[in-house]
Structure formats: structure tokens, C-alpha cells
Design a protein around this motif. Sequence first.
Motif, short mmCIF file in Angstrom:
data_model
loop_
_atom_site.label_atom_id
_atom_site.label_comp_id
_atom_site.label_asym_id
_atom_site.label_seq_id
_atom_site.Cartn_x
_atom_site.Cartn_y
_atom_site.Cartn_z
N ALA A 102 0.83 -1.20 0.00
CA ALA A 102 0.00 0.00 0.00
C ALA A 102 0.87 1.26 0.00
O ALA A 102 0.49 2.28 -0.55
CB ALA A 102 -0.93 0.01 1.21
N CYS A 103 2.04 1.18 0.62
CA CYS A 103 2.89 2.36 0.78
C CYS A 103 3.81 2.54 -0.42
O CYS A 103 4.31 1.56 -1.00
CB CYS A 103 3.72 2.22 2.05
N HIS A 104 4.08 3.79 -0.75
CA HIS A 104 4.98 4.10 -1.86
C HIS A 104 6.42 3.64 -1.59
O HIS A 104 7.22 3.52 -2.51
CB HIS A 104 4.95 5.59 -2.19
N THR A 105 6.72 3.33 -0.33
CA THR A 105 8.07 2.84 0.02
C THR A 105 8.23 1.35 -0.28
O THR A 105 9.32 0.82 -0.17
CB THR A 105 8.36 3.06 1.51
N GLY A 106 7.12 0.69 -0.60
CA GLY A 106 7.15 -0.74 -0.83
C GLY A 106 6.71 -1.56 0.37
O GLY A 106 6.61 -2.78 0.29
N PHE A 111 2.26 2.52 7.94
CA PHE A 111 2.44 2.66 9.38
C PHE A 111 3.40 1.63 9.96
O PHE A 111 3.44 1.44 11.17
CB PHE A 111 1.09 2.59 10.09
N ASP A 112 4.20 0.97 9.15
CA ASP A 112 5.14 -0.04 9.63
C ASP A 112 6.42 0.54 10.22
O ASP A 112 7.01 -0.03 11.12
CB ASP A 112 5.55 -0.97 8.49
N ALA A 113 6.89 1.63 9.70
CA ALA A 113 8.26 2.09 9.93
C ALA A 113 8.58 2.53 11.34
O ALA A 113 9.56 2.10 11.93
CB ALA A 113 8.60 3.18 8.94
N THR A 114 7.79 3.44 11.92
CA THR A 114 8.19 4.06 13.17
C THR A 114 7.07 4.03 14.20
O THR A 114 5.96 4.44 13.93
CB THR A 114 8.58 5.54 12.92
N THR A 115 7.42 3.52 15.39
CA THR A 115 6.51 3.59 16.52
C THR A 115 7.04 4.66 17.47
O THR A 115 8.21 4.62 17.87
CB THR A 115 6.44 2.24 17.26
#
Length: 123
Positions: A102-106, A111-115
Motif C-alpha cells: 500500500a505504501c509508496h516505500t514498498g 504505518f510499519d516504519a516508526t513507533t
Amino acid sequence: MGRVSSLELDPRTAARLKRDAAGLVCAVVQQHDTREVLMVAWMNDDALAQTLATGRATYWSRSRGQLWRKGDTSGHVQWVRKVSLDCDGDALLLEVEQVGAACHTGDRTCFDATTLPLTAPSA
């Protein structure tokens, strides 16, 4: 997305929307079966009309100033299963079948990257 056919949003739906100063409504996108939140995007009346008429998620790109249909360039299509309007009319919930990232980052979701660390005491 290029030139799209002219579709009009149902006036009853349009009357319920509370748009921001740019004429946009926030769209929260969720995987229909797992309830995983995939991304947040923006929709104007044209994007919502296209989405409802075609079953493909279409958004307004604030940076490019044009409509974009999810997956046209990446192949990561969002097939729309359900669209709901919140009680205030200022946010949409799209329940989709996500194909690929879903994300343009692949990443699967945006919402995976940073908590962020919680510093508030536990309740």
C-alpha cells in the motif's frame, strides 16, 4: 491518471461531506478482512465519484495536483469493498482488497516504519 471520464458525485453524498479549505476529505484505508490500517490519502468529489463508480480506489494527489488511481503505475491496486462516511462527514473509511504494497516505500502499510514512544503513565 490522465483524463478521466466525467462522473458526478451523488448530490446527497456531496451534501454530507465536510471538506477542508482545499475541497478535500481525509480517507483512511483499511484491509477489509484483517482490519489492518494501510494508509491515509485525500479525496475530492471527483476522486470519490470515480471510486464509487469503478470499485478502484482513486485519490487526489496534493503534491501533483491531480487524481491518481492506486495501482496504475505500481500494480498495487486497491479493490474497494466498502466506503463509509464518519458521523461528522469529514473522513471516509475505505475497506479494500490490497494487491501488493500500500505504501509508496514498498511496505505493506504506511504505518510499519516508526513507533513513537509513549511517555504517559499506563491507565
